[in-house]
Design an enzyme around this catalytic site. Sequence first.
Site, PDB file in Angstrom:
ATOM      1  N   HIS A  46      47.576  39.345  48.282  1.00 41.22           N
ATOM      2  CA  HIS A  46      48.567  40.427  48.275  1.00 41.22           C
ATOM      3  C   HIS A  46      47.856  41.736  47.932  1.00 41.22           C
ATOM      4  O   HIS A  46      46.882  41.745  47.167  1.00 41.22           O
ATOM      5  CB  HIS A  46      49.651  40.160  47.244  1.00 41.22           C
ATOM      6  CG  HIS A  46      50.536  39.008  47.585  1.00 41.22           C
ATOM      7  ND1 HIS A  46      51.807  38.879  47.062  1.00 41.22           N
ATOM      8  CD2 HIS A  46      50.350  37.926  48.383  1.00 41.22           C
ATOM      9  CE1 HIS A  46      52.364  37.779  47.522  1.00 41.22           C
ATOM     10  NE2 HIS A  46      51.499  37.179  48.324  1.00 41.22           N
ATOM     11  N   GLU A  48      48.539  44.094  45.941  1.00 39.03           N
ATOM     12  CA  GLU A  48      48.454  44.378  44.506  1.00 39.03           C
ATOM     13  C   GLU A  48      47.311  43.613  43.854  1.00 39.03           C
ATOM     14  O   GLU A  48      46.551  44.165  43.059  1.00 39.03           O
ATOM     15  CB  GLU A  48      49.757  43.988  43.791  1.00 39.03           C
ATOM     16  CG  GLU A  48      50.994  44.670  44.292  1.00 39.03           C
ATOM     17  CD  GLU A  48      51.758  43.839  45.306  1.00 39.03           C
ATOM     18  OE1 GLU A  48      51.163  43.382  46.312  1.00 39.03           O
ATOM     19  OE2 GLU A  48      52.965  43.648  45.105  1.00 39.03           O
ATOM     20  N   CYS A  76      56.125  40.800  43.953  1.00 32.29           N
ATOM     21  CA  CYS A  76      56.651  39.435  43.846  1.00 32.29           C
ATOM     22  C   CYS A  76      56.339  38.891  42.442  1.00 32.29           C
ATOM     23  O   CYS A  76      55.637  39.544  41.663  1.00 32.29           O
ATOM     24  CB  CYS A  76      56.005  38.556  44.920  1.00 32.29           C
ATOM     25  SG  CYS A  76      54.270  38.168  44.602  1.00 32.29           S
ATOM     26  N   CYS A  79      52.571  38.878  41.611  1.00 35.61           N
ATOM     27  CA  CYS A  79      52.000  40.210  41.418  1.00 35.61           C
ATOM     28  C   CYS A  79      52.504  40.876  40.136  1.00 35.61           C
ATOM     29  O   CYS A  79      51.733  41.546  39.444  1.00 35.61           O
ATOM     30  CB  CYS A  79      52.266  41.078  42.648  1.00 35.61           C
ATOM     31  SG  CYS A  79      51.372  40.479  44.107  1.00 35.61           S
TER      32      CYS A  79
END
Length: 145
Positions: A46, A48, A76, A79
């Site tokens: 991801h 992040e 999410c 993260c």
Amino acid sequence: MAEAFNEARAAGERNEVPIGAIVVQDNKVIARAGNTRQEMSDPTGHAEIVALRRAASANGDWRLEDCTLYVTLEPCPMCVSACRQARLDLVVWGASDPAVGACGTVIDLATDPRLGPALVHRGGCEADSCKELLTAFFAKRRRSS
């Protein structure tokens, strides 16, 4: 957020879900990333997470207490947890994520007191542009299949 948006756009051009993130310290971008899940075959790719890894590497410390993360989509659960672990000062996010948003849209892991000090966050920054980028990406993907 414009810098994170550019990272999201670049991710979309690589056929990644167009989410981008930057980490800022002392008004300077110290790390940037877009999603890399497809190209790296990495479920943790991801934007992040990749940006946090790069920021920690640039600082030589996993603690990012004096840093702000800007990301185009509400983080999410994975993260948000990583942001809390990194001790970020602030997370600024764009569009809400009605599927897995963990800063209050689906679940609020950002401020759950059972997980330690709360993650300070601000949502809705350039939300319409961030949402439109994602909407266009998935519409194009549906037309292609």
